[in-house]
Design a protein around this motif. Structure first.
Motif, mmCIF file in Angstrom:
data_model
loop_
_atom_site.group_PDB
_atom_site.id
_atom_site.type_symbol
_atom_site.label_atom_id
_atom_site.label_comp_id
_atom_site.label_asym_id
_atom_site.label_seq_id
_atom_site.Cartn_x
_atom_site.Cartn_y
_atom_site.Cartn_z
ATOM 1 N N LEU A 1 0.456 -0.947 -0.217
ATOM 2 C CA LEU A 1 0.118 -0.059 -0.015
ATOM 3 C C LEU A 1 0.623 1.412 0.395
ATOM 4 C CD1 LEU A 1 -2.558 -0.930 2.623
ATOM 5 C CD2 LEU A 1 -3.225 -0.586 0.009
ATOM 6 N N LEU A 2 2.022 1.537 0.358
ATOM 7 C CA LEU A 2 2.524 2.209 0.502
ATOM 8 C C LEU A 2 3.425 2.402 -1.104
ATOM 9 C CD1 LEU A 2 5.144 2.135 4.279
ATOM 10 C CD2 LEU A 2 3.359 3.521 3.641
ATOM 11 N N LYS A 3 3.532 2.503 -0.965
ATOM 12 C CA LYS A 3 3.651 2.435 -3.085
ATOM 13 C C LYS A 3 2.762 2.986 -3.730
ATOM 14 C CE LYS A 3 7.221 -1.885 -3.257
ATOM 15 N NZ LYS A 3 6.970 -3.446 -3.256
ATOM 16 N N LYS A 4 1.133 2.290 -3.171
ATOM 17 C CA LYS A 4 0.385 3.082 -3.694
ATOM 18 C C LYS A 4 -0.783 4.352 -3.488
ATOM 19 C CE LYS A 4 -1.332 -1.443 -5.146
ATOM 20 N NZ LYS A 4 -2.166 -2.690 -5.360
ATOM 21 N N VAL A 5 0.225 4.845 -2.055
ATOM 22 C CA VAL A 5 -0.882 6.096 -1.695
ATOM 23 C C VAL A 5 -0.134 6.886 -1.714
ATOM 24 C CG1 VAL A 5 -1.584 6.542 0.523
ATOM 25 C CG2 VAL A 5 -2.132 3.590 -0.137
ATOM 26 N N GLY A 6 0.006 7.998 -1.132
ATOM 27 C CA GLY A 6 1.223 9.110 -1.027
ATOM 28 C C GLY A 6 0.053 10.301 -0.048
ATOM 29 N N ASN A 7 1.013 11.463 0.141
ATOM 30 C CA ASN A 7 1.064 12.441 0.526
ATOM 31 C C ASN A 7 -0.763 13.094 0.096
ATOM 32 O OD1 ASN A 7 2.618 11.655 2.785
ATOM 33 N ND2 ASN A 7 3.716 13.019 2.018
ATOM 34 N N ASP A 8 -0.365 13.242 -1.100
ATOM 35 C CA ASP A 8 -1.766 13.303 -1.261
ATOM 36 C C ASP A 8 -2.954 12.685 -1.778
ATOM 37 O OD1 ASP A 8 -0.664 11.418 -3.458
ATOM 38 O OD2 ASP A 8 -1.144 12.585 -5.174
ATOM 39 N N THR A 9 -3.538 10.912 -1.869
ATOM 40 C CA THR A 9 -4.430 10.593 -1.529
ATOM 41 C C THR A 9 -5.044 11.044 -0.185
ATOM 42 O OG1 THR A 9 -2.818 8.562 -1.636
ATOM 43 C CG2 THR A 9 -5.037 8.110 -0.882
ATOM 44 N N PRO A 10 -6.330 10.911 -1.078
ATOM 45 C CA PRO A 10 -7.517 11.545 -0.097
ATOM 46 C C PRO A 10 -7.726 10.650 1.283
ATOM 47 C CG PRO A 10 -8.427 11.920 -1.440
ATOM 48 C CD PRO A 10 -7.211 11.093 -1.854
ATOM 49 N N GLU A 11 -8.052 11.413 2.448
ATOM 50 C CA GLU A 11 -8.134 10.287 3.347
ATOM 51 C C GLU A 11 -9.296 8.925 3.562
ATOM 52 O OE1 GLU A 11 -8.325 12.200 7.617
ATOM 53 O OE2 GLU A 11 -6.937 13.707 6.727
ATOM 54 N N TYR A 12 -10.350 9.415 2.748
ATOM 55 C CA TYR A 12 -11.461 8.108 2.736
ATOM 56 C C TYR A 12 -11.242 7.333 1.492
ATOM 57 C CZ TYR A 12 -12.713 12.309 -1.260
ATOM 58 O OH TYR A 12 -11.938 12.854 -2.462
ATOM 59 N N ASP A 13 -10.067 7.834 0.726
ATOM 60 C CA ASP A 13 -9.384 6.895 -0.372
ATOM 61 C C ASP A 13 -9.361 4.971 -0.014
ATOM 62 O OD1 ASP A 13 -8.414 6.341 -3.268
ATOM 63 O OD2 ASP A 13 -7.084 5.010 -1.642
ATOM 64 N N SER A 14 -9.970 4.221 -0.868
ATOM 65 C CA SER A 14 -10.081 3.169 0.141
ATOM 66 C C SER A 14 -9.093 2.586 0.769
ATOM 67 C CB SER A 14 -10.848 2.415 -0.208
ATOM 68 O OG SER A 14 -9.917 1.680 -1.611
ATOM 69 N N GLN A 15 -7.837 2.126 -0.685
ATOM 70 C CA GLN A 15 -6.204 1.858 0.043
ATOM 71 C C GLN A 15 -5.685 2.659 1.552
ATOM 72 O OE1 GLN A 15 -4.773 2.644 -3.793
ATOM 73 N NE2 GLN A 15 -4.590 0.646 -3.932
ATOM 74 N N MET A 16 -6.349 4.479 1.372
ATOM 75 C CA MET A 16 -5.544 4.625 2.422
ATOM 76 C C MET A 16 -6.113 4.517 3.603
ATOM 77 S SD MET A 16 -3.584 7.056 3.989
ATOM 78 C CE MET A 16 -2.891 8.633 2.580
ATOM 79 N N ILE A 17 -7.373 3.763 3.750
ATOM 80 C CA ILE A 17 -8.254 3.931 5.280
ATOM 81 C C ILE A 17 -7.278 2.510 4.996
ATOM 82 C CG2 ILE A 17 -10.417 2.795 5.978
ATOM 83 C CD1 ILE A 17 -12.150 4.733 4.402
ATOM 84 N N GLU A 18 -6.923 1.155 4.024
ATOM 85 C CA GLU A 18 -6.890 -0.382 4.721
ATOM 86 C C GLU A 18 -5.306 0.173 4.711
ATOM 87 O OE1 GLU A 18 -5.629 -4.277 2.373
ATOM 88 O OE2 GLU A 18 -5.957 -2.228 1.047
ATOM 89 N N LEU A 19 -4.774 0.978 4.418
ATOM 90 C CA LEU A 19 -3.235 0.967 5.274
ATOM 91 C C LEU A 19 -3.031 1.616 6.337
ATOM 92 C CD1 LEU A 19 0.091 1.881 4.391
ATOM 93 C CD2 LEU A 19 -0.851 4.108 3.908
ATOM 94 N N LEU A 20 -3.753 2.879 6.785
ATOM 95 C CA LEU A 20 -4.130 2.736 8.474
ATOM 96 C C LEU A 20 -4.950 1.803 9.659
ATOM 97 C CD1 LEU A 20 -6.236 6.360 8.058
ATOM 98 C CD2 LEU A 20 -3.685 6.138 8.883
ATOM 99 N N GLU A 21 -5.196 0.956 8.862
ATOM 100 C CA GLU A 21 -5.585 -0.084 8.973
ATOM 101 C C GLU A 21 -4.525 -1.727 10.044
ATOM 102 O OE1 GLU A 21 -9.282 -1.275 7.272
ATOM 103 O OE2 GLU A 21 -10.677 -0.051 8.221
#
Length: 120
Positions: A20-40
């Protein structure tokens, strides 16, 4: 058996987090499903590591030595800074003497050592 399941969950979470870190960046919105999964998955990793690899506070001796290194101080320099003797500094660092309130305050103010470390 539960420990190995927990370990497997941790390993899976670490691997997924790396993906996920390869796909998600600082500009990824918090509501993005990959960002949510990364946080989990990062929460899973953090909880496992806190339980299995706890990092405690450094000792007062370690912090004094670190600050001495960072500031380029020798024991005599530290003694002068703290208004005490070099032999007293040696006693503190070698555990032969407890620090006084005056020295504790000076360590906090002049070396910026956290009071939690001084009081432990």
């Amino acid at each position: 058996m539960e420990k190995s399941i927990e370990h497997k969950t941790y390993v899976k979470a670490v691997l997924r987090m790396e993906e996920l870190l390869k796909k998600v960046g600082n500009d990824t919105p918090e509501y993005d499903s990959q960002m949510i999964e990364l946080l989990e998955v990062s929460d899973v990793v953090e909880k496992y590591e806190e339980n299995h690899f706890p990092i405690g506070l450094p000792t007062l001796k370690e912090m004094i030595e670190l600050r001495m290194f960072e500031m380029g101080l020798k024991r005599q320099d530290l003694a002068t800074l703290l208004n005490t003797s070099a032999s007293r500094i040696s006693d503190y660092l070698n555990g032969r003497r407890e620090i006084t309130l005056k020295i504790a305050k000076a360590l906090h103010q002049k070396l910026n050592i956290d009071s939690d470390i001084i009081l432990q």
